[in-house]
Design an enzyme around this catalytic site. Sequence first.
Site, mmCIF file in Angstrom:
data_model
loop_
_atom_site.group_PDB
_atom_site.id
_atom_site.type_symbol
_atom_site.label_atom_id
_atom_site.label_comp_id
_atom_site.label_asym_id
_atom_site.label_seq_id
_atom_site.Cartn_x
_atom_site.Cartn_y
_atom_site.Cartn_z
ATOM 1 N N GLU A 85 0.598 -0.964 -0.102
ATOM 2 C CA GLU A 85 0.374 0.362 0.309
ATOM 3 C C GLU A 85 0.753 1.532 -0.902
ATOM 4 O OE1 GLU A 85 -1.852 0.883 3.836
ATOM 5 O OE2 GLU A 85 -1.619 -1.490 3.547
ATOM 6 N N CYS A 98 3.270 8.671 0.674
ATOM 7 C CA CYS A 98 4.217 7.647 1.553
ATOM 8 C C CYS A 98 4.177 6.278 0.755
ATOM 9 C CB CYS A 98 3.367 7.913 2.280
ATOM 10 S SG CYS A 98 3.717 6.506 3.389
ATOM 11 N N CYS A 105 7.263 -7.116 6.884
ATOM 12 C CA CYS A 105 8.202 -6.412 7.624
ATOM 13 C C CYS A 105 8.932 -7.670 8.556
ATOM 14 C CB CYS A 105 8.190 -4.731 8.296
ATOM 15 S SG CYS A 105 9.226 -4.386 9.398
ATOM 16 N N CYS A 109 8.290 -5.087 15.282
ATOM 17 C CA CYS A 109 7.451 -3.672 16.211
ATOM 18 C C CYS A 109 5.757 -4.061 16.828
ATOM 19 C CB CYS A 109 7.388 -2.176 16.019
ATOM 20 S SG CYS A 109 8.966 -1.323 14.727
ATOM 21 N N CYS A 112 2.810 -2.361 15.149
ATOM 22 C CA CYS A 112 2.407 -2.001 14.041
ATOM 23 C C CYS A 112 2.206 -3.479 13.253
ATOM 24 C CB CYS A 112 4.039 -2.053 13.357
ATOM 25 S SG CYS A 112 4.282 -1.831 11.751
ATOM 26 N N GLY A 152 7.307 -1.519 5.757
ATOM 27 C CA GLY A 152 8.633 -1.964 5.604
ATOM 28 C C GLY A 152 9.879 -1.605 5.808
ATOM 29 N N GLU A 153 11.127 -2.021 6.280
ATOM 30 C CA GLU A 153 12.072 -0.693 6.951
ATOM 31 C C GLU A 153 13.236 -0.919 5.714
ATOM 32 O OE1 GLU A 153 13.148 0.189 9.773
ATOM 33 O OE2 GLU A 153 15.728 0.400 8.194
ATOM 34 N N SER A 184 12.567 6.507 7.053
ATOM 35 C CA SER A 184 12.378 6.750 7.835
ATOM 36 C C SER A 184 12.816 4.519 8.464
ATOM 37 C CB SER A 184 10.857 6.794 8.269
ATOM 38 O OG SER A 184 10.665 5.891 9.889
ATOM 39 N N SER A 207 12.498 6.099 14.087
ATOM 40 C CA SER A 207 11.192 5.536 15.655
ATOM 41 C C SER A 207 11.396 5.814 16.287
ATOM 42 C CB SER A 207 10.963 4.845 14.511
ATOM 43 O OG SER A 207 10.202 5.117 13.113
ATOM 44 N N LEU A 208 12.092 6.572 17.252
ATOM 45 C CA LEU A 208 12.579 5.870 18.532
ATOM 46 C C LEU A 208 10.991 5.600 19.915
ATOM 47 C CD1 LEU A 208 14.883 7.102 20.668
ATOM 48 C CD2 LEU A 208 13.333 9.088 20.520
ATOM 49 N N HIS A 209 10.474 6.561 20.153
ATOM 50 C CA HIS A 209 9.312 6.038 20.665
ATOM 51 C C HIS A 209 9.150 5.647 21.843
ATOM 52 C CE1 HIS A 209 7.745 5.405 16.989
ATOM 53 N NE2 HIS A 209 8.093 4.217 16.430
ATOM 54 N N ASN A 283 -2.298 4.583 16.299
ATOM 55 C CA ASN A 283 -3.010 3.661 15.834
ATOM 56 C C ASN A 283 -3.920 2.852 16.195
ATOM 57 O OD1 ASN A 283 -4.316 5.696 13.605
ATOM 58 N ND2 ASN A 283 -2.046 5.576 12.704
ATOM 59 N N CYS A 326 -0.034 1.585 9.130
ATOM 60 C CA CYS A 326 0.483 1.161 8.596
ATOM 61 C C CYS A 326 -0.213 -0.212 8.211
ATOM 62 C CB CYS A 326 2.033 1.625 9.163
ATOM 63 S SG CYS A 326 2.226 3.665 9.566
HETATM 64 N N1 SAH Z 1 10.214 0.955 9.535
HETATM 65 C C1 SAH Z 1 10.506 2.281 9.372
HETATM 66 C C2 SAH Z 1 9.137 2.696 8.699
HETATM 67 C C3 SAH Z 1 7.832 2.126 8.366
HETATM 68 S S1 SAH Z 1 6.906 2.520 9.400
HETATM 69 C C4 SAH Z 1 10.328 3.226 11.113
HETATM 70 O O1 SAH Z 1 9.966 1.744 12.103
HETATM 71 O O2 SAH Z 1 11.021 3.409 10.953
HETATM 72 C C5 SAH Z 1 6.226 5.093 10.136
HETATM 73 C C6 SAH Z 1 6.274 5.083 11.185
HETATM 74 O O3 SAH Z 1 4.977 4.642 11.526
HETATM 75 C C7 SAH Z 1 7.352 4.442 12.164
HETATM 76 O O4 SAH Z 1 7.499 5.592 12.873
HETATM 77 C C8 SAH Z 1 6.494 3.227 12.839
HETATM 78 O O5 SAH Z 1 6.740 3.234 14.091
HETATM 79 C C9 SAH Z 1 5.419 4.110 12.736
HETATM 80 N N2 SAH Z 1 3.773 3.444 13.015
HETATM 81 C C10 SAH Z 1 3.871 1.994 12.722
HETATM 82 N N3 SAH Z 1 2.443 1.384 13.208
HETATM 83 C C11 SAH Z 1 2.117 2.496 13.836
HETATM 84 C C12 SAH Z 1 0.667 2.467 14.064
HETATM 85 N N4 SAH Z 1 0.080 1.213 14.774
HETATM 86 N N5 SAH Z 1 0.958 3.946 14.800
HETATM 87 C C13 SAH Z 1 1.109 4.852 14.984
HETATM 88 N N6 SAH Z 1 2.542 4.660 15.031
HETATM 89 C C14 SAH Z 1 2.992 3.646 13.583
#
Ligand code: SAH
Length: 343
Positions: A85, A98, A105, A109, A112, A152-153, A184, A207-209, A283, A326
Amino acid sequence: MTLPQLTEYITAMGEKPYRAKQLYEWMHVRLASSFDEMTNLPAGLRARLAGEADLAAAVPVRILTSKIDGTQKYLFRFSDGNVIESVLMHYHHGCSVCISSQAGCAMGCKFCASTIGGKIRSLSAAEMLEQVYRIQKLSGERISNVVVMGSGEPLDNYDHLVRFLELLTDENGLHISARSVTVSTCGIVPGIRKLAQEHFQITLALSLHSADQEKRERLMPIAKRYALPEVLEACRFYFACTGRRVTLEYSLVHGFNDGQEDARLLAKTAGELHAHVNLIPVNPIEERSFSRPDYRAVQSFREQLVRKGVNATVRREMGTDISGACGQLRRSYQSEENGGCIS
Ligand code: SAH
């Protein structure tokens, strides 16, 4: 292929070099999706190309348009049947696409949807470009920004990513400004260091989180492989090599990483990196129990960062009525194809 590679390929076929330029223009400027469209190439050459070359065409199988903000989600299928997508978003400064860099992937995470079925395969540079090209063609909009933030990464698909970036920003092609491109990553240290040395003027988003190692590990398995000090050092290296400030992405999970101590640690980390912080209320996905903080809690988290001098924004939500997060659209499509079961 880059233009020099294509020129070599075409001349090896016994054709004049200018044919390569024409072909390149058809693919990367006029965004043709078949050799038949390339009417200034001789029919014989078109037939030979169709026989031995692949345009990696992405076929749109579903296009959803948000009634709220016009955001469009595209589900594309490639020749091997894999679907991925991509999203088109309209901002006041232009249109942003995007794209996905892999089908599925491998990073795992926890919040995700893209990672639930694991990684199927990486996409080629052509398949990444196709997402931008098809969307520009189908929507009739001029795409000005590209973010590699779909499924994907990207740094787990390094060589194709770099080729994609070269072609996307090529002055003989669509010529999207490198400064309008963001990649990203979940924090693959060798990939960040290598990308820094390519000297592209693109933005790197990490992506720190969580700015706490232990908490980050609970959300992102990759954090066990590359610890925070190492990841942040790689980001500093990226900034030193390219002069581009890194963006920190931070998905806010209610009751997990949205407290005062979390904000304090994040502000410290972002301050040291001179980074911009992008807050994303998580999300919720069906398969996991994460929920997002309410609006006021998100604003107060942001204010704590701003008070410490950190440049922080809350990501504007778009397309919430069309499977915003995503990997959600792909998963719902696969689930329908399987008669409702996801294997
Ligand atoms: N693999 C890469 C890029 C893809 S994800 C990465 O990890 O950065 C793009 C962004 O969306 C990342 O910051 C990821 O952590 C975030 N993401 C994925 N699922 C999500 C969700 N359910 N809610 C909020 N952010 C999300």
